[in-house]
Motif scaffolding. Structure first.
Motif, PDB file in Angstrom:
ATOM      1  N   ARG A 161      32.313  30.789  39.092  1.00 49.74           N
ATOM      2  CA  ARG A 161      32.240  32.257  39.096  1.00 49.74           C
ATOM      3  C   ARG A 161      33.634  32.888  39.153  1.00 49.74           C
ATOM      4  O   ARG A 161      33.910  33.870  38.451  1.00 49.74           O
ATOM      5  CB  ARG A 161      31.380  32.733  40.270  1.00 49.74           C
ATOM      6  N   GLN A 162      34.507  32.327  39.967  1.00 53.57           N
ATOM      7  CA  GLN A 162      35.841  32.912  40.077  1.00 53.57           C
ATOM      8  C   GLN A 162      36.662  32.688  38.807  1.00 53.57           C
ATOM      9  O   GLN A 162      37.402  33.572  38.376  1.00 53.57           O
ATOM     10  CB  GLN A 162      36.551  32.331  41.301  1.00 53.57           C
ATOM     11  N   CYS A 184      35.458  32.315  35.754  1.00 53.27           N
ATOM     12  CA  CYS A 184      34.905  33.180  34.707  1.00 53.27           C
ATOM     13  C   CYS A 184      35.279  34.639  34.922  1.00 53.27           C
ATOM     14  O   CYS A 184      35.561  35.368  33.962  1.00 53.27           O
ATOM     15  CB  CYS A 184      33.384  33.023  34.649  1.00 53.27           C
ATOM     16  N   ALA A 185      35.291  35.068  36.173  1.00 55.75           N
ATOM     17  CA  ALA A 185      35.670  36.455  36.466  1.00 55.75           C
ATOM     18  C   ALA A 185      37.109  36.713  36.050  1.00 55.75           C
ATOM     19  O   ALA A 185      37.422  37.763  35.465  1.00 55.75           O
ATOM     20  CB  ALA A 185      35.476  36.752  37.946  1.00 55.75           C
ATOM     21  N   GLY A 189      37.445  36.621  32.267  1.00 55.28           N
ATOM     22  CA  GLY A 189      36.779  37.778  31.675  1.00 55.28           C
ATOM     23  C   GLY A 189      37.430  39.103  32.010  1.00 55.28           C
ATOM     24  O   GLY A 189      36.969  40.166  31.566  1.00 55.28           O
ATOM     25  N   GLY A 190      38.488  39.058  32.813  1.00 56.05           N
ATOM     26  CA  GLY A 190      39.224  40.278  33.133  1.00 56.05           C
ATOM     27  C   GLY A 190      38.597  41.110  34.225  1.00 56.05           C
ATOM     28  O   GLY A 190      38.941  42.281  34.403  1.00 56.05           O
ATOM     29  N   ASN A 191      37.667  40.511  34.994  1.00 60.22           N
ATOM     30  CA  ASN A 191      36.996  41.273  36.058  1.00 60.22           C
ATOM     31  C   ASN A 191      37.713  41.097  37.391  1.00 60.22           C
ATOM     32  O   ASN A 191      38.342  40.082  37.631  1.00 60.22           O
ATOM     33  CB  ASN A 191      35.551  40.799  36.203  1.00 60.22           C
TER      34      ASN A 191
END
Length: 341
Positions: free
Chosen positions: A332-333, A335-336, A339-341
């Motif tokens: 999750r971290q 990918c975040a 993904g620029g989140n």
């Protein structure tokens, strides 16, 4: 050697079965990741003690009398292997004076026996290469497929040592693998395909074609769906801890902040890494909590890359409460950040 090992195990079976009675099986693992997986398999039948905390570098655990005491009455010792514990396993085993868990005996289990190994050296190595392991990169638990293999390896050894509980170990193993498979591929795919087929296809790189041919691409879920948009993206890590995770989810590690494994970053090396980050458009620098973030932040300030500090072992952060939660947290971290989140 194999015949000798088998004979020893056959001798150990009645002794182990008699010894436990109503007492819990005493399992000691070198790391929390092995401890978590062993806990899944043994369940309430065992007491599991892990020696190296998840927020500490497992290469450099300090040998203490308390660790020897923890191993003194162990029925089963489980190590990562591949020389990860080379600096401290021997002194603990010598100091605990527990003959059941000596290397080569049934009570000593090397969890790496059947895992998929990466970065196995093909040439003679020496200290000039840094902290390189001759049997390959030992951080294999960060590949969830290897987590699956380790679970089966532990279940097999427990079933040999404590055959009276073989059925319980098998049920727990199947439950663990089912949960891991669902988190990897999503509930829909696991219900429609044999998970073993999914893993085999994913490993050989033909899963996409299989699913496309049957119109099932939209059924992909879990960690695979989360990481799929970022396949092929390049990342930088501090230590060579993340190659198994990157390999499983299609990421490419283009550099490490350590010039050689175990060697602290130098200004010259960091300049080189910063150049690679700019050249390849790297968005993510990934590292464990027990390393200084100074070098990574220096590069981030000059390139715009994002630093993600995340546990690489169970217990390294509060959210990494068990093995499945650890992989979930890291995925999750990552990918975040990508993904620029």
């Amino acid at each position: 050697m194999q015949n000798l090992m088998t004979s020893m195990m056959l001798i150990a079976i009645p002794l182990a079965a008699q010894a436990i009675g109503a007492e819990k099986i005493n399992i000691v693992t070198t790391t929390t990741d092995l401890g978590s997986i062993a806990g899944y398999i043994a369940g309430d039948l065992a007491r599991v003690t892990s020696l190296c905390p998840g927020n500490q570098d497992p290469h450099y655990l300090q040998v203490r009398p308390s660790l020897m005491m923890a191993a003194r009455n162990a029925d089963l010792w489980i190590r990562v292997g591949m020389d990860l514990e080379i600096g401290w396993e021997g002194p603990i085993l010598d100091g605990c004076r527990n003959p059941k868990i000596r290397p080569g005996l049934p009570g000593h289990l090397d969890a790496s026996a059947d895992v998929l190994r990466l970065e196995v050296p093909t040439q003679r190595i020496s200290r000039e290469f840094g902290d390189v392991h001759p049997q390959g990169n030992p951080h294999y638990w960060l590949d969830p497929y290897n987590g699956r293999i380790v679970a089966r390896t532990i279940a097999q050894r427990l079933s040999i040592l404590f055959p009276v509980y073989q059925q319980e170990f098998h049920v727990n193993l199947e439950r663990f693998c089912s949960e891991l498979d669902t988190r990897m591929f999503g509930d829909q795919l696991v219900r429609q395909f044999d998970p073993n087929q999914l893993w085999a296809r994913q490993i050989e790189g033909t899963l996409d074609s299989l699913l496309a041919s049957q119109g099932k691409t939209d059924a992909i879920g879990g960690w695979l769906a989360m990481t799929r948009p970022f396949r092929g993206q390049k990342i930088v890590t501090y230590h060579r801890s993340w190659v198994y995770l990157a390999n499983r989810f299609g990421l490419e590690v283009v550099a490490e902040l350590e010039p050689k494994p175990g060697i602290p970053p130098s200004p010259r090396h960091l300049e080189m890494v910063a150049g690679l980050v700019k050249q390849h458009g790297v968005k993510l620098i990934l590292q464990e909590p027990f390393y200084s973030t100074k070098a990574a932040r220096w590069i981030c300030d000059r390139t715009g890359a994002r630093l993600v500090v995340v546990a690489n072992s169970v217990g390294g952060q509060e959210e990494a409460r068990d093995y499945l939660a650890l992989i979930d947290l890291v995925v999750r971290q990552v990918c975040a950040a990508l993904g620029g989140n």
